[in-house]
Design a protein around this motif. Structure first.
Motif, PDB file in Angstrom:
ATOM      1  N   THR A 159       0.800  -1.224   0.000  1.00  0.00           N
ATOM      2  CA  THR A 159       0.000   0.000   0.000  1.00  0.00           C
ATOM      3  C   THR A 159       0.832   1.274   0.000  1.00  0.00           C
ATOM      4  O   THR A 159       0.347   2.335  -0.398  1.00  0.00           O
ATOM      5  N   GLY A 160       2.070   1.180   0.478  1.00  0.00           N
ATOM      6  CA  GLY A 160       2.872   2.393   0.624  1.00  0.00           C
ATOM      7  C   GLY A 160       2.631   3.080   1.949  1.00  0.00           C
ATOM      8  O   GLY A 160       3.268   4.086   2.265  1.00  0.00           O
ATOM      9  N   ASP A 161       1.722   2.524   2.751  1.00  0.00           N
ATOM     10  CA  ASP A 161       1.464   3.059   4.085  1.00  0.00           C
ATOM     11  C   ASP A 161       2.273   2.282   5.116  1.00  0.00           C
ATOM     12  O   ASP A 161       2.543   1.085   4.953  1.00  0.00           O
ATOM     13  N   VAL A 162       2.636   2.971   6.175  1.00  0.00           N
ATOM     14  CA  VAL A 162       3.392   2.368   7.263  1.00  0.00           C
ATOM     15  C   VAL A 162       2.493   2.337   8.491  1.00  0.00           C
ATOM     16  O   VAL A 162       1.802   3.308   8.792  1.00  0.00           O
ATOM     17  N   GLY A 163       2.474   1.202   9.190  1.00  0.00           N
ATOM     18  CA  GLY A 163       1.586   1.109  10.343  1.00  0.00           C
ATOM     19  C   GLY A 163       1.896  -0.089  11.209  1.00  0.00           C
ATOM     20  O   GLY A 163       2.946  -0.730  11.078  1.00  0.00           O
ATOM     21  N   LYS A 164       0.956  -0.408  12.076  1.00  0.00           N
ATOM     22  CA  LYS A 164       1.124  -1.530  13.001  1.00  0.00           C
ATOM     23  C   LYS A 164      -0.244  -2.093  13.354  1.00  0.00           C
ATOM     24  O   LYS A 164      -1.279  -1.442  13.169  1.00  0.00           O
ATOM     25  N   VAL A 165      -0.226  -3.309  13.888  1.00  0.00           N
ATOM     26  CA  VAL A 165      -1.442  -3.966  14.361  1.00  0.00           C
ATOM     27  C   VAL A 165      -1.221  -4.317  15.824  1.00  0.00           C
ATOM     28  O   VAL A 165      -0.211  -4.946  16.167  1.00  0.00           O
TER      29      VAL A 165
END
Length: 283
Positions: A159-165
């Motif tokens: 996606t090009g997004d950076v994140g976490k769960v």
């Protein structure tokens, strides 16, 4: 039916809320409406749902909206290539709507977080968000090379997004991979620093960017918007950050401005800020 307006005017939108049940808007629209005296619980008495997307919603705005209207904004996440991917719960029985998160992957949507080597990130660790499912597009029109670049070997879309769960399965977006700052070999996620800055007295919002630096590759720079009537001192903000985050994450410069540049969707245009400050360190 839909209530259409030629342009957004907060007082007109609020005046129309008694005739509506659902409102969808980018965070900037919620900020503008919160500044209106007409926004009350009575004005929202017939509303069923408020939805936010397209850009991060500050937790302060999330809480202020709850307090003033009695409604909890539902944040969700999607993109042109995938349609909707995640959402906070609609029904309370499915879980709480957690500010600062975009909820859980929707049914049928696979979502994983991977590190720079393509390996799965442990719960709570930040990495690149990849998705898979029937909602994901098959590729870019007549651009096979780009399509190949944006999909992993096992068919997941990057996606090009950076994140976490987190441990409960809630997804948090911390920024775009293109906004990642690499300074002295260390990765710096702007959203982390922005979160600390936004909590400081006198700060309304902030944007953290990386610009060329001759020694570190990139230097961290903060751009801050003051709250009405406040005059935060850049040196004091930097000093406060030094007591909260690792030294390599601390901005080397901080600027206070009247407003951050945004596009029509309300997203901060960090590319313009990077262009504006690209010569700051002579890099």
């Amino acid at each position: 039916k839909m209530i259409l307006m030629s342009k957004f005017a907060p007082h007109r939108v609020i005046a129309s809320l008694p005739e509506a049940t659902v409102f969808m808007g980018v965070p900037t629209l919620y900020v503008r409406m919160l500044a209106e005296a007409g926004l009350t619980r009575e004005a929202c008495r017939y509303m069923r749902l408020f939805i936010a997307g397209s850009a991060p919603l500050l937790i302060e705005i999330f809480k202020a909206w709850q307090e003033i209207t009695g409604h909890t904004i539902l944040e969700r996440y999607g993109m042109s290539e995938t349609v909707m991917l995640t959402s906070n719960p609609y029904h309370a029985t499915d879980g709480e709507r957690r500010g600062g998160t975009v909820g859980f992957p929707l049914p049928g949507v696979g979502l994983r977080v991977s590190d720079d080597k393509g390996q799965p990130c442990p719960t709570g660790e930040i990495g690149g968000i990849e998705v898979k499912g029937p909602n994901v597009f098959r590729g870019y029109w007549r651009m096979p090379e780009k399509t190949q670049e944006e999909f992993t070997a096992d068919g997941w879309f990057k996606t090009g997004d950076v994140g976490k769960v987190d441990e409960r399965g809630y997804v948090t977006i911390v920024g775009r991979s293109k906004d990642l700052i690499i300074t002295g070999g260390y990765n710096v996620y702007p959203a982390e620093i922005e979160g600390y800055l936004n909590d400081m007295p006198g700060v309304a919002e902030s944007a953290v960017i990386g610009v060329p630096h001759p020694d570190f590759g990139e230097g961290v720079v903060a751009v801050v918007v003051a709250r009405p009537g406040a005059s935060p001192e850049p040196a004091a903000l930097i000093a406060a950050l030094k007591g909260q985050i690792a030294n390599f994450k601390v901005p080397k410069h901080c600027f206070v401005v009247d407003a951050l540049p945004r596009n029509t969707m309300g997203k901060v245009q960090k590319n313009l800020l990077r262009e504006q400050h690209k010569g700051l360190f002579g890099g």
